[in-house]
Design a protein around this motif. Structure first.
Motif, PDB file in Angstrom:
ATOM      1  N   ASN A 421       0.852  -1.189   0.000  1.00  0.00           N
ATOM      2  CA  ASN A 421       0.000   0.000   0.000  1.00  0.00           C
ATOM      3  C   ASN A 421       0.887   1.238   0.000  1.00  0.00           C
ATOM      4  N   GLU A 422       0.261   2.361  -0.249  1.00  0.00           N
ATOM      5  CA  GLU A 422       1.006   3.613  -0.400  1.00  0.00           C
ATOM      6  C   GLU A 422       1.657   4.059   0.905  1.00  0.00           C
ATOM      7  N   TYR A 461       4.180   1.237  -7.018  1.00  0.00           N
ATOM      8  CA  TYR A 461       4.609   1.940  -5.810  1.00  0.00           C
ATOM      9  C   TYR A 461       6.104   2.260  -5.874  1.00  0.00           C
TER      10      TYR A 461
END
Length: 503
Positions: A421-422, A461
């Motif tokens: 995830n970010e 990412y």
């Protein structure tokens, strides 16, 4: 006779004429045939001349074709020779490249073997140190147990002497003793008042939870479509129930571990809800969070309301205190201890408490059951704030937690997905930009990044936070100093297709 001669002459001239005529006819025929033969001879001569010319032309063409064939043969031989020479040169170049690559691979293998031997020696040394430390720890634990036994004996002796002294004072009361006894008699109302306060907190907590269950789950059972819970109502009840639950947890008996787990789960998910839904309002319950963390870390550290039954025997009180010292963070139950660790990490800011909590958490994560609990309670977000590099010791502990979770196990894929995830990549980028980052710590995080880079969905990412350039710079900086780290970083770059010749 004369007539005969005349007739003979006439007959002879007539015959001659016939002969002459025949001969003339024959002459004409011969002349005609001669003319025909001359015409044929002329045709034959012309044909012979044409054949001679054709033969000369064919000979000339044959010589010309022979010369062209010789030239073509020489050209083909020269081209074949050049082609063979180019192939030989190309093969020599490829052989030279392969020999160079083989020499580099051999050199790399030799360097890795030397590094592996160094790591093995370091591992053996660390193993020896660990055994020595474990032996020293066992000795210290034995000393602590003996000292604790002495302290308990001294406490019993002191209490026994106090009881004897009190019995002797009761035998001969004095005026000052009457005043003291009158002051002691004021105690029970205070104890009853404190107990009633604690009971009130328990009743309030129960009322809030029951009302919550009714409003959320029971009221709408007959309805065709269940309405979603009101976020404002949920937030209000979280803020109402959490402070009262601290008092309840402080009075929970140490032997009833089946009550501890639901309480801890409610506290954890309430804090999780506040962090994700109301991050700006957590400061309003900072004192409550601190009290929860302290109560879990040191049971009984929060001021406890005395019970009316405190007038019982000293042995029962000491047994209760002993049970109280083995609950929550110090519980032998893995689930309760693990939940306590996560709540402490969310509520306490003292570095020594957090360091001890990380040590317990690391030991619990060495089992598959601990890793399953880590994923069940979404603990990746709990450990993530400690990886920002503010406190190097806590950052190293957080990285070690992620390293343990990235080891091969049945939980590996789910853990990698929780890190994809970010937020995780943003904080990891901040960590990589930390100046004077420890090589050992970088090695640990590189192992996690290597496994994350194998997932194609994570490439966005890496590109979003420009981590490929950072990893390339770190790879060049540590290529000679730390071969193991360089190898891990090289694997990350290879998975991201950022290495030359990676195709």
């Amino acid at each position: 006779m004369a007539m005969d001669d005349t007739s003979l002459a006439c007959n002879g001239s007539h015959d001659l004429k016939v002969v002459f005529r025949e001969m003339r006819i024959i002459k004409e025929k011969l002349h005609t045939e001669n003319e025909l033969l001359k015409g044929k001879e002329t045709v034959i001569d012309a044909r012979q001349e044409n054949l001679v010319l054709l033969e000369a032309t064919l000979k000339e063409k044959g010589h010309k074709l022979e010369r062209q064939y010789q030239q073509l043969e020489a050209t083909i031989a020269q081209r074949v020779k050049q082609r063979c020479q180019s192939i030989v040169d190309k093969q020599k170049e490829e052989i030279a490249k392969l020999e160079t690559s083989l020499a580099e691979k051999t050199k790399e293998n030799r360097r890795l073997r030397i590094h592996y031997e160094d790591l093995q020696k370091s591992h053996d040394g660390n193993k020896t140190k660990f055994e020595e430390t474990s032996q020293g720890k066992r000795k210290l634990e034995g000393q602590v147990q003996s000292l604790q036994a002495r302290v308990n004996n001294l406490l019993r002796k002191s209490e026994y002497e106090d009881r004897q002294r009190a019995a002797s004072e009761v035998a001969a009361p004095q005026p000052s003793d009457r005043k003291q006894s009158s002051k002691e008699n004021i105690g029970p109302p205070k104890s009853a008042k404190s107990q009633s306060k604690t009971a009130g907190c328990m009743y309030d907590t129960m009322a809030i939870l029951l009302e919550w269950v009714c409003d959320t789950h029971l009221r709408h059972i007959g309805a065709k479509s269940l309405p979603r819970p009101d976020p404002g109502l949920t937030n209000e009840r979280c803020f109402r129930a959490l402070p009262r639950l601290v008092e309840v947890m402080n009075t929970l008996p140490g032997s009833q571990t089946k009550i501890h787990q639901p309480c801890l789960q409610f506290v954890y998910w309430t804090l999780y809800h506040i962090d994700n839904s109301l991050p700006g309002q957590k400061s309003s319950i900072a004192a409550t969070c601190r009290r929860i963390g302290e109560e879990l870390y040191r049971p009984g550290s929060v001021t406890r309301a005395p019970l009316l039954e405190d007038s019982g025997s000293d042995v029962d009180r000491m047994s209760s205190e002993r049970q109280k010292a083995t609950v929550f963070f110090h519980s032998p139950n893995l689930h309760i201890r693990f939940l306590s660790c996560l709540i402490i990490l969310k509520t306490i800011t003292q570095a020594d408490f957090l360091a001890h909590t990380f040590e317990v958490l690391r030991s619990d994560l060495k089992t598959d059951a601990g890793k399953e609990l880590f994923l069940a309670y979404q603990a990746t977000t709990v450990v993530l704030p400690f990886m920002k590099g503010v406190n190097r010791a806590l950052t190293n502990s957080a990285v070690e937690i992620y390293l343990l979770m990235s080891m091969e196990s049945v939980c590996l894929t789910q853990f990698l997905e929780s890190c994809s995830n970010e937020s995780w990549f943003r904080i990891c980028t901040m960590l990589l930009r930390t100046p004077n980052l420890d090589a050992k710590q970088l090695e640990k995080i590189s192992i996690v990044l290597q496994k994350l880079s194998k997932m194609k969905s994570n490439k966005r990412y890496f590109d979003q936070f420009n981590m490929g350039v950072q990893i390339q710079e770190l790879w060049r900086a540590h290529e000679m100093a730390s071969p193991f780290l360089a190898l891990n970083l090289q694997a990350v770059l290879f998975n991201l297709n950022l290495l030359k010749g990676s195709n």
